[in-house]
Write a protein that holds these residues in place. Sequence first.
Motif, short mmCIF file in Angstrom:
data_model
loop_
_atom_site.label_atom_id
_atom_site.label_comp_id
_atom_site.label_asym_id
_atom_site.label_seq_id
_atom_site.Cartn_x
_atom_site.Cartn_y
_atom_site.Cartn_z
N ARG A 47 12.50 7.49 71.97
CA ARG A 47 11.54 6.39 72.04
C ARG A 47 10.31 6.68 71.19
N VAL A 48 9.79 5.65 70.52
CA VAL A 48 8.51 5.81 69.81
C VAL A 48 7.56 4.72 70.25
N TYR A 49 6.32 5.12 70.43
CA TYR A 49 5.28 4.20 70.90
C TYR A 49 4.15 4.14 69.89
N ASP A 50 3.50 2.99 69.80
CA ASP A 50 2.30 2.95 68.98
C ASP A 50 1.07 3.00 69.89
N GLU A 51 -0.07 3.10 69.28
CA GLU A 51 -1.31 3.29 70.03
C GLU A 51 -1.54 2.24 71.11
N SER A 52 -1.11 1.03 70.83
CA SER A 52 -1.40 -0.06 71.78
C SER A 52 -0.79 0.21 73.15
N ASN A 53 0.25 1.03 73.17
CA ASN A 53 0.89 1.31 74.44
C ASN A 53 0.01 2.17 75.35
N LEU A 54 -0.92 2.87 74.74
CA LEU A 54 -1.77 3.75 75.52
C LEU A 54 -2.59 2.93 76.53
N ASP A 55 -3.30 1.94 76.02
CA ASP A 55 -4.10 1.09 76.90
C ASP A 55 -3.21 0.38 77.90
N ARG A 56 -2.11 -0.07 77.39
CA ARG A 56 -1.22 -0.85 78.25
C ARG A 56 -0.74 -0.04 79.44
N VAL A 57 -0.37 1.19 79.19
CA VAL A 57 0.09 2.05 80.28
C VAL A 57 -1.02 2.28 81.29
N LEU A 58 -2.23 2.51 80.78
CA LEU A 58 -3.35 2.73 81.70
C LEU A 58 -3.60 1.48 82.54
N GLN A 59 -3.45 0.34 81.90
CA GLN A 59 -3.63 -0.93 82.60
C GLN A 59 -2.59 -1.06 83.72
N ILE A 60 -1.36 -0.76 83.37
CA ILE A 60 -0.28 -0.83 84.35
C ILE A 60 -0.56 0.09 85.53
N ARG A 61 -0.96 1.31 85.22
CA ARG A 61 -1.24 2.26 86.29
C ARG A 61 -2.37 1.78 87.19
N GLY A 62 -3.36 1.21 86.58
CA GLY A 62 -4.49 0.72 87.36
C GLY A 62 -4.06 -0.40 88.30
N LEU A 63 -3.27 -1.30 87.78
CA LEU A 63 -2.83 -2.42 88.60
C LEU A 63 -1.87 -1.96 89.70
N LEU A 64 -1.00 -1.05 89.37
CA LEU A 64 -0.10 -0.51 90.40
C LEU A 64 -0.92 0.14 91.50
N ASP A 65 -1.91 0.88 91.10
CA ASP A 65 -2.75 1.57 92.07
C ASP A 65 -3.53 0.57 92.93
N ALA A 66 -3.75 -0.60 92.36
CA ALA A 66 -4.49 -1.62 93.11
C ALA A 66 -3.54 -2.48 93.94
N GLY A 67 -2.31 -2.05 94.02
CA GLY A 67 -1.40 -2.72 94.94
C GLY A 67 -0.51 -3.80 94.37
N LEU A 68 -0.58 -4.02 93.06
CA LEU A 68 0.30 -5.05 92.50
C LEU A 68 1.67 -4.46 92.19
N PRO A 69 2.71 -5.19 92.50
CA PRO A 69 4.06 -4.73 92.19
C PRO A 69 4.38 -4.99 90.72
N THR A 70 5.32 -4.23 90.18
CA THR A 70 5.66 -4.38 88.76
C THR A 70 6.05 -5.81 88.43
N ARG A 71 6.69 -6.45 89.36
CA ARG A 71 7.14 -7.83 89.14
C ARG A 71 5.96 -8.72 88.74
N ILE A 72 4.86 -8.56 89.44
CA ILE A 72 3.67 -9.37 89.18
C ILE A 72 2.95 -8.90 87.93
N ILE A 73 2.87 -7.60 87.78
CA ILE A 73 2.20 -7.05 86.60
C ILE A 73 2.85 -7.59 85.34
N LYS A 74 4.15 -7.72 85.41
CA LYS A 74 4.88 -8.25 84.26
C LYS A 74 4.43 -9.66 83.91
N GLN A 75 4.13 -10.43 84.92
CA GLN A 75 3.65 -11.80 84.70
C GLN A 75 2.24 -11.79 84.10
#
Lengths: 124, 124
Positions: A36-64
């Motif tokens: 797998r190769v990622y570009d820089e934009s994935n860095l923020d995105r992953v942090l965003q995902i982690r933050g939202l997961l930690d705040a109780g949102l399920p992946t299903r919703i985060i995807k939306q």
Amino acid sequence: MRIGELSERTGTPRRLLRYYEEQGLIVADRLPNGYRVYDESNLDRVLQIRGLLDAGLPTRIIKQILPCLNKPRIIHFPDATPEMLATLEDERDRMTERIRCLTRNRDAVAEYLDAVREKREASV
Amino acid sequence: MRIGELSERTGTPRRLLRYYEEQGLIVADRLPNGYRVYDESNLDRVLQIRGLLDAGLPTRIIKQILPCLNKPRIIHFPDATPEMLATLEDERDRMTERIRCLTRNRDAVAEYLDAVREKREASV
DNA sequence: CTTGACCTTCACATCAATGTGAGGGTTCGA
DNA sequence: TCGAACCCTCACATTGATGTGAAGGTCAAG
């Protein structure tokens, strides 16, 4: 960058980066050898995902939600079905409610801690 | 009130009310026949628990936080060990971070929805 | 050419919150 | 006295986010 670097820079286990990809939250290009190769934009995105997961949102919703967060203010709503908009409105309200709840309780905890600190200082 | 009424008034399955009790988040008196009885104060408490759970806090942490939220501003810190205070400070900060994350994303979603609405109105 | 540090997929395990239902007691009104 | 509507405990199932490790491919440096 490859998965190891992204993992290190985001503090996220590789296992989870693959999981987020499987859930459609991030996309990765592949090298000819399958890595797998990622570009820089994935860095923020992953942090965003982690933050939202930690705040109780399920992946299903985060995807939306993620499509709403594209850096460029370019919004592409051609795919915005009414049901999806309703889901988003719902989720926006749920987030607002969560914020309210967290704020109220965070403030209570903070007040408590302040009171304890005062008490301690008074007794010194 | 008994468990059925509390369940109905809080929108919480009985199963979970028992679970929260098992986790030490609420306490219930017992009737001679073993039935749980709750007073009014449990109503708010259950809602608070549900809100915090929904915001991503585990019961373990909620249990630590609840004593900070006693109605009367009477704070009893005799039992406030340094480790517990450290945990609370930690959790306060984590909550603040969650609030920041949620707010940022909620606002983005809201903006997106506003943009869609504008677009639709413009095309009518 | 081999070793070590990467990467892959696959699969099974765990943990917390929650669902579900069995097996059984209590209470109350018809 | 019977049935409905409560309540109890116990226990197993599920779901989503994770941990962990096996079995194996890739690649750069010694």
